[in-house]
Design a protein around this motif. Structure first.
Motif, PDB file in Angstrom:
ATOM      1  N   LYS A  45      40.554  29.982  14.428  1.00 15.25           N
ATOM      2  CA  LYS A  45      40.047  29.425  15.682  1.00 15.25           C
ATOM      3  C   LYS A  45      39.193  28.188  15.385  1.00 15.25           C
ATOM      4  O   LYS A  45      38.453  28.145  14.401  1.00 15.25           O
ATOM      5  N   ASN A  46      39.336  27.176  16.243  1.00 18.04           N
ATOM      6  CA  ASN A  46      38.608  25.916  16.130  1.00 18.04           C
ATOM      7  C   ASN A  46      38.977  25.080  14.899  1.00 18.04           C
ATOM      8  O   ASN A  46      38.257  24.163  14.524  1.00 18.04           O
ATOM      9  N   SER A  47      40.099  25.428  14.249  1.00 19.08           N
ATOM     10  CA  SER A  47      40.717  24.519  13.269  1.00 19.08           C
ATOM     11  C   SER A  47      41.957  23.933  13.939  1.00 19.08           C
ATOM     12  O   SER A  47      42.567  24.590  14.781  1.00 19.08           O
ATOM     13  N   LEU A  94      45.781  22.597  21.414  1.00 19.07           N
ATOM     14  CA  LEU A  94      44.444  23.165  21.628  1.00 19.07           C
ATOM     15  C   LEU A  94      44.658  24.498  22.326  1.00 19.07           C
ATOM     16  O   LEU A  94      45.206  24.540  23.437  1.00 19.07           O
ATOM     17  N   GLU A 137      39.588  26.354  23.313  1.00 21.05           N
ATOM     18  CA  GLU A 137      39.276  25.872  21.958  1.00 21.05           C
ATOM     19  C   GLU A 137      38.618  24.483  21.969  1.00 21.05           C
ATOM     20  O   GLU A 137      38.969  23.627  22.780  1.00 21.05           O
ATOM     21  N   THR A 138      37.667  24.289  21.056  1.00 16.60           N
ATOM     22  CA  THR A 138      37.048  22.974  20.850  1.00 16.60           C
ATOM     23  C   THR A 138      37.261  22.553  19.402  1.00 16.60           C
ATOM     24  O   THR A 138      37.050  23.351  18.492  1.00 16.60           O
ATOM     25  N   LEU A 139      37.693  21.308  19.214  1.00 18.83           N
ATOM     26  CA  LEU A 139      37.869  20.772  17.851  1.00 18.83           C
ATOM     27  C   LEU A 139      36.891  19.627  17.622  1.00 18.83           C
ATOM     28  O   LEU A 139      36.653  18.811  18.517  1.00 18.83           O
ATOM     29  N   ARG A 140      36.339  19.598  16.410  1.00 20.03           N
ATOM     30  CA  ARG A 140      35.498  18.475  15.990  1.00 20.03           C
ATOM     31  C   ARG A 140      36.094  17.890  14.721  1.00 20.03           C
ATOM     32  O   ARG A 140      35.652  18.196  13.614  1.00 20.03           O
ATOM     33  N   GLU A 167      34.890  14.885  19.782  1.00 24.94           N
ATOM     34  CA  GLU A 167      34.981  16.312  20.049  1.00 24.94           C
ATOM     35  C   GLU A 167      36.003  16.450  21.170  1.00 24.94           C
ATOM     36  O   GLU A 167      35.969  15.680  22.123  1.00 24.94           O
ATOM     37  N   SER A 208      38.177  19.314  23.717  1.00 29.29           N
ATOM     38  CA  SER A 208      38.230  20.715  24.149  1.00 29.29           C
ATOM     39  C   SER A 208      39.328  20.951  25.172  1.00 29.29           C
ATOM     40  O   SER A 208      39.584  20.107  26.033  1.00 29.29           O
TER      41      SER A 208
END
Ligand code: 1HN
Length: 347
Positions: free
Chosen positions: A238-240, A266, A270-273, A316, A318
């Motif tokens: 998750k979040n990768s 996504l 989910e949030t990606l940075r 970022e 999402s």
């Protein structure tokens, strides 16, 4: 930090003399040419919303027949760079193209490389170097530099796609030009994505020999990409990023020399940075909605929107839906930056 000499410090007669002889002193311009730590960026984070693009493309269809357009394209021009620069980012040209039933966009080839990402409509097709590629929503179709291509439409409703070209780089080199051609003889076979390159890891035996093609596959069907994203998601924390790059199926290298293409899923909520990167990028929303923070600017995006990301941006992104995935198609200039030797990713 060293204080460099200014233009004004120089005697006027000397400056005028240099100007007359087509010479310019570097030192007053040094920091503009080479700012410390981060490049100067005129490009701004920006969203072009489908709800504004689509009606304006339809109007273009009323105002301008294909014969008067050659290609009926609205250019997405980054406001920070200036609308006359025809750039979504410093290196990426983005156009939104519409073709109406029965229309034909005539055969040509040119030095810039292009891709199409299909957005809407059934019955469209592009023939690339004799290979007929059906255009279905989410399909990626390559028209590499120097290869003949033309578009047509046998269906009932407008067909719309996004064009991405490396035109800014090619035009910047004063190397952009096109040649008109005659309608192509089309091979009867289905395109290579349905015949030669059905599964990763399998290529025609003969392709290992002498007759390697630089661009073995022109079409990447969305149904295959989507299925592959879902498979990758099952093993991705998750979040990768669940992200797949479009590559040359024979070499595994980026499928085009200047611009790179990838699909990103996504998952709900989910949030990606992602790491800050030296490349600029454009996201097209294949399906879903979400929001992004790009260099402190808050952006919302919906189905079919297009988002410009400047070089070196803090990002970022999402998926705000808690039930549906969001699929993004990314165009970036990392292949060119890698070849030029300065691509960086900052942890
Ligand atoms: C072009 O040739 C196409 O072939 C689309 O569909 C967009 C934008 C600038 C220059 C050439 C096409 C283009 C283009």
């Amino acid at each position: 930090m060293q204080q460099l000499g200014t233009l004004e410090e120089l005697p006027l007669a000397y400056r005028d003399g240099l100007t007359e002889r087509a010479m310019v002193p570097l030192w007053p311009l040094m920091r503009a040419a080479l700012p410390y730590d981060k490049p100067h960026r005129a490009c701004t984070p920006h969203v072009w919303s489908w709800s504004e693009v689509r009606p304006n493309l339809l109007k273009a269809g009323d105002f301008t027949p294909i014969e008067k357009a050659e290609r009926r394209v609205l250019i997405l021009s980054n406001p920070g760079l200036g609308l006359d620069k025809l750039r979504a980012t410093p290196s990426i040209f983005i156009g939104m193209q519409m073709i109406l039933p029965g229309e034909f966009a005539p055969t040509h080839k040119h030095s810039p490389s292009a891709i199409r990402m299909v957005i809407e409509g059934k019955g469209g097709w592009t023939t690339v170097q004799g290979e007929r590629c059906p255009m279905e929503k989410g399909d990626l179709i390559l028209t590499p530099s120097g290869l003949w291509h033309e578009h047509g439409h046998d269906g009932k409703d407008p067909v719309i796609w996004m064009d991405a070209l490396d035109l800014p780089a090619v035009a910047g080199l004063e190397a952009s030009y096109a040649i008109e051609g005659n309608i192509q003889n089309t091979k009867p076979d289905a395109d290579s994505s349905q015949t030669r390159y059905i599964r990763a890891g399998l290529v025609p035996f003969a392709s290992l020999g002498q007759n390697r093609q630089r661009y073995p596959m022109f079409r990447f069907p969305w149904k295959d990409v989507k299925e592959s994203l879902h498979a990758l998601a099952t093993i991705t924390p998750k979040n990768s990023a669940v992200q797949l790059a479009y590559v040359n199926p024979e070499t595994g290298e980026e499928c085009m020399p200047v611009l790179g293409f990838s699909a990103l899923m996504l998952r709900p909520g989910e949030t990606l940075r992602p790491n800050r990167r030296s490349s600029s990028a454009v996201f097209h929303v294949i399906e879903g909605s979400g929001e992004a923070n790009v260099d402190g600017k808050h952006l919302r995006f919906e189905d079919n929107d297009v988002v410009a990301i400047p070089t070196h941006a803090d990002i970022e992104v999402s998926n705000r839906s808690t039930s549906k995935p969001c699929y993004l198609f990314q165009v970036d200039d990392a292949p060119m930056q890698r070849k030029l030797g300065f691509f960086e990713e900052f942890n």
